[in-house]
Write an enzyme that holds these catalytic residues in place. Structure first.
Site, PDB file in Angstrom:
ATOM      1  N   ARG A  23      94.609 -63.347  -2.717  1.00  0.00           N
ATOM      2  CA  ARG A  23      94.940 -64.757  -2.942  1.00  0.00           C
ATOM      3  C   ARG A  23      96.219 -65.186  -2.230  1.00  0.00           C
ATOM      4  O   ARG A  23      96.459 -66.358  -1.997  1.00  0.00           O
ATOM      5  CB  ARG A  23      95.114 -65.025  -4.440  1.00  0.00           C
ATOM      6  N   GLN A  48     123.129 -76.892 -10.609  1.00  0.00           N
ATOM      7  CA  GLN A  48     122.348 -77.587  -9.593  1.00  0.00           C
ATOM      8  C   GLN A  48     121.539 -76.559  -8.808  1.00  0.00           C
ATOM      9  O   GLN A  48     121.943 -75.414  -8.663  1.00  0.00           O
ATOM     10  CB  GLN A  48     123.311 -78.336  -8.650  1.00  0.00           C
ATOM     11  N   ASN A  50     119.610 -76.250  -4.938  1.00  0.00           N
ATOM     12  CA  ASN A  50     119.592 -76.876  -3.616  1.00  0.00           C
ATOM     13  C   ASN A  50     118.429 -76.347  -2.792  1.00  0.00           C
ATOM     14  O   ASN A  50     118.004 -75.197  -2.965  1.00  0.00           O
ATOM     15  CB  ASN A  50     120.901 -76.601  -2.875  1.00  0.00           C
ATOM     16  N   ARG A  60     124.326 -73.693   9.730  1.00  0.00           N
ATOM     17  CA  ARG A  60     125.012 -74.443   8.670  1.00  0.00           C
ATOM     18  C   ARG A  60     126.170 -73.599   8.139  1.00  0.00           C
ATOM     19  O   ARG A  60     126.017 -72.432   7.853  1.00  0.00           O
ATOM     20  CB  ARG A  60     124.048 -74.792   7.537  1.00  0.00           C
ATOM     21  N   HIS A  63     130.523 -73.082   4.698  1.00  0.00           N
ATOM     22  CA  HIS A  63     130.820 -74.035   3.643  1.00  0.00           C
ATOM     23  C   HIS A  63     131.419 -73.340   2.425  1.00  0.00           C
ATOM     24  O   HIS A  63     131.071 -72.204   2.117  1.00  0.00           O
ATOM     25  CB  HIS A  63     129.545 -74.773   3.230  1.00  0.00           C
ATOM     26  N   LYS A  73     126.937 -68.856  -5.980  1.00  0.00           N
ATOM     27  CA  LYS A  73     125.606 -69.187  -5.480  1.00  0.00           C
ATOM     28  C   LYS A  73     124.688 -67.967  -5.552  1.00  0.00           C
ATOM     29  O   LYS A  73     125.130 -66.831  -5.434  1.00  0.00           O
ATOM     30  CB  LYS A  73     125.665 -69.643  -4.015  1.00  0.00           C
ATOM     31  N   HIS A 120     129.923 -69.677   2.835  1.00  0.00           N
ATOM     32  CA  HIS A 120     128.487 -69.459   3.046  1.00  0.00           C
ATOM     33  C   HIS A 120     128.059 -70.121   4.352  1.00  0.00           C
ATOM     34  O   HIS A 120     128.381 -71.283   4.615  1.00  0.00           O
ATOM     35  CB  HIS A 120     127.697 -70.073   1.884  1.00  0.00           C
ATOM     36  N   GLU A 144     133.757 -80.367  -1.252  1.00  0.00           N
ATOM     37  CA  GLU A 144     133.051 -79.506  -0.305  1.00  0.00           C
ATOM     38  C   GLU A 144     133.766 -79.473   1.041  1.00  0.00           C
ATOM     39  O   GLU A 144     133.949 -80.510   1.682  1.00  0.00           O
ATOM     40  CB  GLU A 144     131.617 -79.987  -0.134  1.00  0.00           C
ATOM     41  N   ARG A 170     130.256 -82.648  11.108  1.00  0.00           N
ATOM     42  CA  ARG A 170     131.320 -82.164  10.228  1.00  0.00           C
ATOM     43  C   ARG A 170     131.677 -80.718  10.543  1.00  0.00           C
ATOM     44  O   ARG A 170     132.854 -80.357  10.638  1.00  0.00           O
ATOM     45  CB  ARG A 170     130.901 -82.276   8.759  1.00  0.00           C
ATOM     46  N   ASP A 171     130.660 -79.887  10.717  1.00  0.00           N
ATOM     47  CA  ASP A 171     130.924 -78.475  10.965  1.00  0.00           C
ATOM     48  C   ASP A 171     131.544 -78.236  12.342  1.00  0.00           C
ATOM     49  O   ASP A 171     132.290 -77.269  12.528  1.00  0.00           O
ATOM     50  CB  ASP A 171     129.644 -77.661  10.809  1.00  0.00           C
TER      51      ASP A 171
END
Length: 201
Positions: A23, A48, A50, A60, A63, A73, A120, A144, A170-171
Site C-alpha cells: 500500500r 507551533q 511549521n 534557508r 535562522h 525544534k 538552523h 527571528e 533577508r538571509d
C-alpha cells in the site's frame, strides 16, 4: 527508533523504523519513549508546527530565535531530500561555532532535535522538498534573526553542484557569526539552559 548524538552539544538525530508494504509505507518520525531515553525528558510543549516546501537549490537559514523566548525544534523531511544543519551559536557553549548536518529524506525519515538557542539551516536537494517541524515558541517576526549561511568561517556544506543557491533577501544580508557576536545578538548558553529547564519542568 534509534538516536545519535551530534557534534553540537544537546543536538540529536533520530532514525525511525519504516514499515513498507504493497500500500505504501508507515512510520513515526517522533516517538516519545526514544526521545526521553535520549534526553532524559519529554518533548517541549509544542507552541507551533511549521511546514515549508522548497525547490532544489533553496538554502534557508541560518535562522535562530532571540533568547528570551528562545526556541527548540524537532525537524524531519516529509518529502524530497535536504541537508539539515544545526549550528551552535550559543556563546559559552562547549561546542560554540561548531555545526553538524544530517541528510533528511523520504526514504529513511531521519529527524533532528535542535536545543534552545541553536541555529538552523537546510539545503533542498530536490524540487518539492517538504520540511516539517515542531517548535517550542510561536512565531514573532522581531524575535527571528539570521546569520549568513555563506559565512566562510562556518564553512557550511553547500554542495558544489548547487552553483547558484536560492537565498532570501533577508538571509543574503545576514551578518556573519563573528559580526553577530560583536553586536551582542547571539544567544547565551547559560540562559538557553535555563529556558530549557523551564520547558522541561
Amino acid at each position: 527508533m534509534q538516536f545519535r548524538k551530534l557534534k553540537v552539544n544537546g543536538a540529536l538525530e533520530f532514525t525511525p523504523k519504516v514499515f513498507p508494504d504493497d500500500r505504501g509505507l508507515f512510520l513515526s518520525p517522533f516517538q516519545e519513549p526514544t526521545f526521553v531515553e535520549a534526553t532524559g525528558h519529554k518533548l517541549f510543549p509544542i507552541a507551533q508546527t511549521n511546514h515549508s516546501r522548497s525547490q532544489r537549490g533553496v538554502v534557508r537559514g541560518v535562522h535562530f530565535t532571540v533568547t528570551r523566548p528562545g526556541s527548540a525544534k524537532y525537524v524531519y523531511c516529509a518529502r524530497g531530500k535536504a541537508i539539515d544543519i544545526v549550528v551552535d551559536i550559543r556563546v559559552g557553549s562547549p561546542t560554540y561555532g561548531q555545526w553538524d548536518s544530517v541528510l533528511l529524506d523520504q526514504d529513511d525519515f531521519r529527524a533532528m532535535y535542535f536545543p534552545v538557542g541553536c541555529g538552523h539551516a537546510f539545503i533542498a536537494l530536490e524540487d518539492d522538498t517538504v520540511m516539517s517541524y515542531m517548535v517550542s515558541s510561536s512565531y514573532v517576526p522581531e524575535h527571528e534573526l539570521a546569520l549568513s549561511v555563506l559565512d566562510p568561517a562556518l564553512g557550511l556544506p553547500i554542495p558544489e553542484d548547487i552553483t547558484d543557491p536560492i537565498i532570501s533577501d533577508r538571509d543574503q544580508v545576514a551578518p556573519t557569526l563573528a559580526d553577530a557576536r560583536e553586536a551582542g545578538i547571539l544567544p547565551v548558553y547559560s540562559l538557553c539552559q535555563e529556558i530549557e529547564q523551564e520547558l522541561y519542568r
